[in-house]
Write a protein that holds these residues in place. Sequence first.
Motif, mmCIF file in Angstrom:
data_model
loop_
_atom_site.group_PDB
_atom_site.id
_atom_site.type_symbol
_atom_site.label_atom_id
_atom_site.label_comp_id
_atom_site.label_asym_id
_atom_site.label_seq_id
_atom_site.Cartn_x
_atom_site.Cartn_y
_atom_site.Cartn_z
ATOM 1 N N TYR A 27 0.821 -1.230 0.000
ATOM 2 C CA TYR A 27 0.000 0.000 0.000
ATOM 3 C C TYR A 27 0.849 1.271 0.000
ATOM 4 O O TYR A 27 0.535 2.239 -0.702
ATOM 5 C CB TYR A 27 -0.928 -0.057 1.216
ATOM 6 C CG TYR A 27 -1.862 1.114 1.400
ATOM 7 C CD1 TYR A 27 -2.900 1.365 0.514
ATOM 8 C CD2 TYR A 27 -1.723 1.968 2.501
ATOM 9 C CE1 TYR A 27 -3.777 2.426 0.717
ATOM 10 C CE2 TYR A 27 -2.599 3.027 2.710
ATOM 11 C CZ TYR A 27 -3.616 3.256 1.818
ATOM 12 O OH TYR A 27 -4.476 4.302 2.019
ATOM 13 N N GLU A 51 -4.550 6.871 7.144
ATOM 14 C CA GLU A 51 -5.586 7.376 6.225
ATOM 15 C C GLU A 51 -6.950 7.382 6.909
ATOM 16 O O GLU A 51 -7.735 8.312 6.754
ATOM 17 C CB GLU A 51 -5.642 6.548 4.941
ATOM 18 C CG GLU A 51 -4.392 6.620 4.085
ATOM 19 C CD GLU A 51 -3.987 8.042 3.736
ATOM 20 O OE1 GLU A 51 -4.872 8.864 3.430
ATOM 21 O OE2 GLU A 51 -2.781 8.338 3.774
ATOM 22 N N ASP A 111 -18.883 8.147 -3.185
ATOM 23 C CA ASP A 111 -18.316 8.094 -1.827
ATOM 24 C C ASP A 111 -18.349 9.482 -1.176
ATOM 25 O O ASP A 111 -17.595 9.758 -0.252
ATOM 26 C CB ASP A 111 -16.895 7.515 -1.825
ATOM 27 C CG ASP A 111 -15.850 8.444 -2.466
ATOM 28 O OD1 ASP A 111 -16.203 9.565 -2.895
ATOM 29 O OD2 ASP A 111 -14.677 8.033 -2.537
ATOM 30 N N THR A 136 -5.512 0.637 -3.487
ATOM 31 C CA THR A 136 -6.119 1.135 -2.241
ATOM 32 C C THR A 136 -7.336 0.277 -1.888
ATOM 33 O O THR A 136 -7.730 -0.611 -2.650
ATOM 34 C CB THR A 136 -6.535 2.614 -2.377
ATOM 35 O OG1 THR A 136 -7.587 2.702 -3.334
ATOM 36 C CG2 THR A 136 -5.369 3.493 -2.833
ATOM 37 N N SER A 137 -7.928 0.553 -0.743
ATOM 38 C CA SER A 137 -9.008 -0.327 -0.274
ATOM 39 C C SER A 137 -10.340 -0.092 -0.990
ATOM 40 O O SER A 137 -11.200 -0.959 -0.989
ATOM 41 C CB SER A 137 -9.213 -0.123 1.225
ATOM 42 O OG SER A 137 -9.841 1.137 1.455
ATOM 43 N N ASN A 138 -10.522 1.090 -1.551
ATOM 44 C CA ASN A 138 -11.803 1.490 -2.168
ATOM 45 C C ASN A 138 -12.963 1.497 -1.170
ATOM 46 O O ASN A 138 -14.132 1.443 -1.556
ATOM 47 C CB ASN A 138 -12.171 0.570 -3.349
ATOM 48 C CG ASN A 138 -11.132 0.635 -4.440
ATOM 49 O OD1 ASN A 138 -10.708 1.725 -4.841
ATOM 50 N ND2 ASN A 138 -10.684 -0.507 -4.912
ATOM 51 N N LEU A 139 -12.653 1.543 0.079
ATOM 52 C CA LEU A 139 -13.708 1.429 1.096
ATOM 53 C C LEU A 139 -14.484 2.728 1.332
ATOM 54 O O LEU A 139 -15.508 2.721 2.019
ATOM 55 C CB LEU A 139 -13.114 0.938 2.423
ATOM 56 C CG LEU A 139 -12.877 -0.574 2.466
ATOM 57 C CD1 LEU A 139 -11.926 -0.945 3.606
ATOM 58 C CD2 LEU A 139 -14.199 -1.320 2.621
ATOM 59 N N SER A 140 -14.002 3.832 0.772
ATOM 60 C CA SER A 140 -14.692 5.109 1.037
ATOM 61 C C SER A 140 -16.168 5.039 0.651
ATOM 62 O O SER A 140 -17.026 5.610 1.319
ATOM 63 C CB SER A 140 -14.002 6.260 0.303
ATOM 64 O OG SER A 140 -13.881 5.953 -1.061
ATOM 65 N N ASN A 161 -7.296 9.123 -5.262
ATOM 66 C CA ASN A 161 -6.895 10.273 -4.444
ATOM 67 C C ASN A 161 -5.871 11.165 -5.154
ATOM 68 O O ASN A 161 -5.937 12.393 -5.066
ATOM 69 C CB ASN A 161 -6.338 9.783 -3.105
ATOM 70 C CG ASN A 161 -5.978 10.944 -2.196
ATOM 71 O OD1 ASN A 161 -6.820 11.783 -1.893
ATOM 72 N ND2 ASN A 161 -4.712 11.026 -1.791
HETATM 73 P P1 FAD Z 1 -7.717 4.255 0.993
HETATM 74 O O1 FAD Z 1 -6.425 4.763 0.487
HETATM 75 O O2 FAD Z 1 -7.910 2.785 0.977
HETATM 76 O O3 FAD Z 1 -7.891 4.827 2.477
HETATM 77 C C1 FAD Z 1 -8.730 4.198 3.446
HETATM 78 C C2 FAD Z 1 -9.782 5.174 3.943
HETATM 79 O O4 FAD Z 1 -9.161 6.267 4.600
HETATM 80 C C3 FAD Z 1 -10.626 5.797 2.861
HETATM 81 O O5 FAD Z 1 -11.681 4.953 2.463
HETATM 82 C C4 FAD Z 1 -11.100 7.073 3.536
HETATM 83 O O6 FAD Z 1 -12.203 6.835 4.364
HETATM 84 C C5 FAD Z 1 -9.918 7.468 4.393
HETATM 85 N N1 FAD Z 1 -9.101 8.454 3.672
HETATM 86 C C6 FAD Z 1 -8.063 8.218 2.829
HETATM 87 N N2 FAD Z 1 -7.539 9.381 2.393
HETATM 88 C C7 FAD Z 1 -8.267 10.371 2.958
HETATM 89 C C8 FAD Z 1 -8.220 11.790 2.893
HETATM 90 N N3 FAD Z 1 -7.305 12.436 2.165
HETATM 91 N N4 FAD Z 1 -9.143 12.488 3.588
HETATM 92 C C9 FAD Z 1 -10.072 11.866 4.343
HETATM 93 N N5 FAD Z 1 -10.158 10.526 4.452
HETATM 94 C C10 FAD Z 1 -9.268 9.786 3.763
HETATM 95 N N6 FAD Z 1 -12.992 11.058 0.544
HETATM 96 C C11 FAD Z 1 -14.263 10.661 0.737
HETATM 97 O O7 FAD Z 1 -14.484 9.615 1.355
HETATM 98 N N7 FAD Z 1 -15.319 11.397 0.259
HETATM 99 C C12 FAD Z 1 -15.136 12.566 -0.420
HETATM 100 O O8 FAD Z 1 -16.121 13.220 -0.813
HETATM 101 C C13 FAD Z 1 -13.794 12.992 -0.663
HETATM 102 N N8 FAD Z 1 -13.543 14.129 -1.391
HETATM 103 C C14 FAD Z 1 -12.238 14.515 -1.610
HETATM 104 C C15 FAD Z 1 -11.998 15.691 -2.333
HETATM 105 C C16 FAD Z 1 -10.692 16.131 -2.583
HETATM 106 C C17 FAD Z 1 -10.456 17.407 -3.365
HETATM 107 C C18 FAD Z 1 -9.607 15.375 -2.100
HETATM 108 C C19 FAD Z 1 -8.187 15.807 -2.365
HETATM 109 C C20 FAD Z 1 -9.838 14.197 -1.366
HETATM 110 C C21 FAD Z 1 -11.149 13.762 -1.113
HETATM 111 N N9 FAD Z 1 -11.411 12.570 -0.382
HETATM 112 C C22 FAD Z 1 -12.717 12.192 -0.153
HETATM 113 C C23 FAD Z 1 -10.327 11.808 0.246
HETATM 114 C C24 FAD Z 1 -9.723 10.636 -0.546
HETATM 115 O O9 FAD Z 1 -9.446 11.007 -1.860
HETATM 116 C C25 FAD Z 1 -10.613 9.393 -0.553
HETATM 117 O O10 FAD Z 1 -11.055 9.089 0.751
HETATM 118 C C26 FAD Z 1 -9.881 8.165 -1.098
HETATM 119 O O11 FAD Z 1 -9.444 8.403 -2.417
HETATM 120 C C27 FAD Z 1 -10.795 6.968 -1.053
HETATM 121 O O12 FAD Z 1 -10.224 5.839 -1.652
HETATM 122 P P2 FAD Z 1 -9.981 4.523 -0.817
HETATM 123 O O13 FAD Z 1 -11.207 4.165 -0.061
HETATM 124 O O14 FAD Z 1 -9.453 3.499 -1.750
HETATM 125 O O15 FAD Z 1 -8.873 5.007 0.201
#
Ligand code: FAD
Length: 469
Positions: free
Chosen positions: A220, A270, A369, A232-236, A338
């Motif tokens: 990761y 994260e 998300d 990434t986890s895509n769990l958002s 992200n």
């Molecule tokens: P992983 O990399 O697997 O991370 C695990 C979890 O950690 C995520 O599911 C999320 O809940 C949390 N996380 C990770 N990065 C961030 C971060 N930078 N800020 C807050 N939490 C984070 N995330 C959203 O869930 N909803 C949104 O509407 C959103 N809008 C965004 C807008 C902008 C301009 C930016 C720069 C970031 C935003 N993010 C948002 C944060 C981040 O991009 C996503 O959470 C992430 O891409 C989700 O992919 P993942 O679940 O594979 O993350």
Amino acid sequence: ETTLVWIRRDLRLSDHAALSAAVKRGGPVIPVFIRDDAVDGLGAAPKWRLGLGLESFAEALEGVGSRLVLRSGDARAVIPALVEETGATAVYWQRAYDPDAVERDSDVKAALKKAGIEAESFTGHLMFEPWTVETKQGAFYKVYTPFWKAVRDRSVDKPLSAPSSVPAPETWPDSDTLEDWALDAEMDRGAQIVRPFVQLGEAAAQSRLGAFMASKVAEYDTTRDIPGVDGTSNLSENLSLGEISPAQCWHAGQRALDEGKAGAETFLKELVWREFAYHLMWHTPRILSDNWREEWEAFPWNEDERKAEVKAWKQGRTGIRFVDAAMREMYVTGRMHNRGRMIVASYLTKHLMCHWKIGLEWFKDCLIDWDPASNAMGWQWSAGSGPDATPYFRVFNPVTQLDKFDKDRDYVSRWIAEEYENPHEDALAYFDAIPKSWNMSPEDAYPEPIVAPDEGRKRALSAYEDRDF
Ligand code: FAD
């Protein structure tokens, strides 16, 4: 002794403190979801995704002998009316943290208590509630790293297991139907195209977490930044609707850390970014609507949505490949990597000098998300107007970023069809998803940059310097 469980962004059976407490209380349990102004005000894609989530959660409830009752209106009226109708003596729910929900929930709680009804809210959407984390001076945190240090060694309760059955009332109260609600009505971006990218419901969320821990977490640290890799986890998507709890993710991350899997700590960090976003929203709700740093009010943002440059950004035709690929990814999948989010946000607010609110609103409309706190923090961080933001002079160069994070062009070739003899099927799906009025075809020539990267950067920097930030 009937208990109402007011379901909100917590569409799961396991690790659901309010539901478990209601079952433990002993009498019949009536889960209810209310379509209120907050639901009506959702953007098209998150509203559509909510409809799918509710359908799946209602099925899960049926599997344990229960149902999901759907009602519409202001909870301040709907909950007391349902209490009266069902003779319930308690109402349980899990806390929300955005200012409108906080106000609504405290009104409901006060009214119920006044009427002699037990009203209890539980934690669940977060691990570290905003008021429980404070600096030595008793203030809130404005910077992420000390926030992380303050919470990383805290113990997080072990997730609760799902009740094996939920006692039903003798007669069920009337319920609206999801068909009546038509939460998909505004989803005119080719819902059937987005649907295959959705992983719906609690079981899918759990297997996503399992798969991530089994194979992706070890790498990761390096793969999470490469949008061409599914690292990434895509769990958002699931966290946003509470199809999985952050505590479940946290405990899985801790186990991976104990097993020595590299990347596990970064994953935990994260999850804490998400908590930090809520911390900021709770303590400074203006992050949702105003420049967090007030001096940014003086910045000459373009606020005109109709400007050609804004249109090009939304439609993924700025002529900057990384930006366009990411904007198209969001349109087709309802999600964006992200790295892409950071680049398109920097590009809109710096190269194009457009107000971050324009971007925030577009994301709100497109993201499955969508999360109010993370979206607002992400936009203000990217624009430079937020707490702990990128310094104004850090303007992502979307061209050199491509060489760094998409060296083999896996990402841009997946999302951009023009210029490729055999375009990727996802790149073509974009053209099926967009409205005809956008007048775009995969046979078009790929556009020239609407603003040359160097020129945009210089323009933004001189606007900052003029204002003496
Ligand atoms: P992983 O990399 O697997 O991370 C695990 C979890 O950690 C995520 O599911 C999320 O809940 C949390 N996380 C990770 N990065 C961030 C971060 N930078 N800020 C807050 N939490 C984070 N995330 C959203 O869930 N909803 C949104 O509407 C959103 N809008 C965004 C807008 C902008 C301009 C930016 C720069 C970031 C935003 N993010 C948002 C944060 C981040 O991009 C996503 O959470 C992430 O891409 C989700 O992919 P993942 O679940 O594979 O993350």
